[in-house]
Write an enzyme that holds these catalytic residues in place. Structure first.
Site, short mmCIF file in Angstrom:
data_model
loop_
_atom_site.label_atom_id
_atom_site.label_comp_id
_atom_site.label_asym_id
_atom_site.label_seq_id
_atom_site.Cartn_x
_atom_site.Cartn_y
_atom_site.Cartn_z
N GLU A 30 -7.02 35.06 21.15
CA GLU A 30 -6.05 35.03 22.09
C GLU A 30 -5.00 35.88 21.00
OE1 GLU A 30 -3.77 30.77 21.26
OE2 GLU A 30 -5.72 29.77 21.36
N GLU A 64 4.09 30.71 26.41
CA GLU A 64 3.81 29.48 26.14
C GLU A 64 5.27 29.31 25.34
OE1 GLU A 64 0.76 26.58 23.65
OE2 GLU A 64 0.51 29.04 23.41
#
Length: 448
Positions: free
Chosen positions: A252, A363
């Site tokens: 990520e 997120e």
């Protein structure tokens, strides 16, 4: 903190009249017993009085019904200091960033990655072949948006050849975490593709069902409001392989606002990896042995500057992750072609081969700490429908195929866990290619 009150009761003596001899003189004041008692109490309190400021801050955060144990706190502080000695490497040069960070220039071979048994004594690899179609010199969108960089570098800081910049971890950073073992790691959680019910909420686009060898996009940079210390807001690319169980592998990269990890509300360039669904492996940035950094201009975990403003100028960062076809390691590129470093292939199980899913988007963590949905913002804090200069975006979405070529992703799917809180809208044009707007304010009349 509860204090104990000690009561000292003196025995009462009844006096009787005597005919002879005359009564003795009254006894002298009981100075010595009182002095001994005071010294004893002072000795008990002295560990508290000698604690450093950071320990005192952690004491003040104790719940009102929790007793403070000074010796336990001292033991914890010793463990923190030992951890900091391990993670903060000797610096050739230290740079003071305008945001308060200390950036240490550490010799490349002394970085945390080389503490790993499989890397001890090795050197960082030379740059790999870039994916075909990766043109970092031209960008038709340059008239509309501008590259963002990092605050510490804007102040004139630079690390010498043979070193890499590492954001120094402080005692306060570690003490904000629930434990030393969890510092620098995402919370354990049951991972699902949509993550509903886990406290993590997403507004994303994704592709799956094929073999992927990387991903690339430009990510709009904002400063979303995070309303709880234990929440975060991020915009990132996920490269994923394995099932959504205990064997999940992810790489990520993007930007995040995390008061718990960094102690402020700046958007920061970050990386993360795990090979067991965020349980025991992996970490943020360079906070464990894993990612090997090769660049002396980028500090992972450092604040990004400048940031976009509502109805104002827009700034974004280019992020690309791809698998080197020669050695199999996963490389990271930032901005206009700056190679940051790589995740060695041996870190992973499924990602040693390829990814089976790529995800782009935002997120947030919703702790519901006040009994209702968080007001932590995603992206700009505005819904996708408001568009350019108001909503946050990803542009020029691409994936890397089996031939190490960048191609537009096909069969993109859209997912918003709670679209009344955070949503997403996809589009395409000649300049931005495949893009999407996303984000939202969190709690509102439709998101209680």
């Amino acid at each position: 903190m509860r204090t104990q009150q000690h009561s000292f009761s003196q025995s009462k003596h009844s006096s009787k009249l005597a005919l002879s001899p005359p009564p003795p003189p009254p006894p002298p004041p009981r100075i010595m017993p009182m002095l001994v008692s005071s010294l004893f109490a002072l000795c008990l309190l002295s560990p508290v009085l000698s604690l450093p400021a950071t320990a005192a801050e952690s004491i003040n955060k104790l719940p009102v019904n929790q007793t403070f144990h000074p010796y336990n706190e001292l033991h914890k502080l010793k463990k923190v200091q030992a951890y900091l000695k391990k993670i903060n490497k000797p610096a050739v040069k230290t740079i003071q960033s305008p945001d308060g960070d200390l950036i240490d220039c550490v010799l490349t071979h002394l970085q945390p990655a080389f503490d790993h048994p499989q890397l001890k004594g090795q050197k960082a690899l030379d740059p790999p072949e870039r994916p075909k179609g990766n043109d970092s010199t031209t960008d038709e969108a340059a008239d509309e948006v501008t590259d963002a960089f990092q605050l510490w570098a804007e102040a004139g800081g630079s690390c010498p050849e043979g070193t890499i910049p590492i954001r120094r971890t402080t005692e306060r950073d570690v003490l904000r975490a629930s434990s030393i073992g969890r510092f620098g790691r995402k919370l354990r959680r049951h991972v699902r593709r949509d993550s509903t019910g886990s406290g993590h909420e997403h507004a994303v686009v994704y592709v799956n069902g094929d073999q992927f060898y990387g991903a690339k996009a430009n990510i709009n940079v904002w400063t979303p409001r995070v309303t709880d210390e234990y929440e975060f807001s991020l915009s990132q690319i996920w490269v994923i392989s394995g099932s959504f169980g205990n064997d999940l592998n992810t790489i990520e990269a993007g930007w995040q606002v995390s008061p718990e990890l960094y102690g402020d509300n700046y958007p920061r360039f970050f990386t993360y990896w795990t090979t067991d669904a965020y349980q025991a492996t992996g970490c943020y940035n360079l906070l464990c042995s894993g990612f090997v950094q090769t660049n002396r201009r980028i500090a992972i975990g450092a604040a990004i500057s400048p940031r976009s403003s509502y109805n104002g100028r827009q700034f974004d960062i280019g992020v690309m992750v791809w698998k080197d076809p020669k050695h199999g390691h996963w490389w990271l590129q930032f901005g206009s072609g700056l190679l940051v470093g790589y995740w060695p292939a041996y870190l992973f199980s499924h990602l040693r081969s390829h990814a089976n899913m790529v995800q782009f988007g935002g997120e947030v963590v919703n702790t519901r700490s006040r009994g209702y949905h968080t007001s932590t913002q995603m992206g700009s804090g505005h819904f996708a429908g408001e568009g350019f200069t108001r909503s946050s975006y990803f542009r020029n979405l691409q994936v890397v195929d089996w031939d190490n070529s960048l191609i537009p992703p096909s069969n993109l799917r859209i997912l918003a866990d709670h679209p009344n809180c955070y949503d997403v809208r996809q589009g395409w044009n000649r300049v931005w290619g495949i893009y999407f707007y996303f984000g939202g304010p969190g709690r509102n009349v439709r998101c209680p």
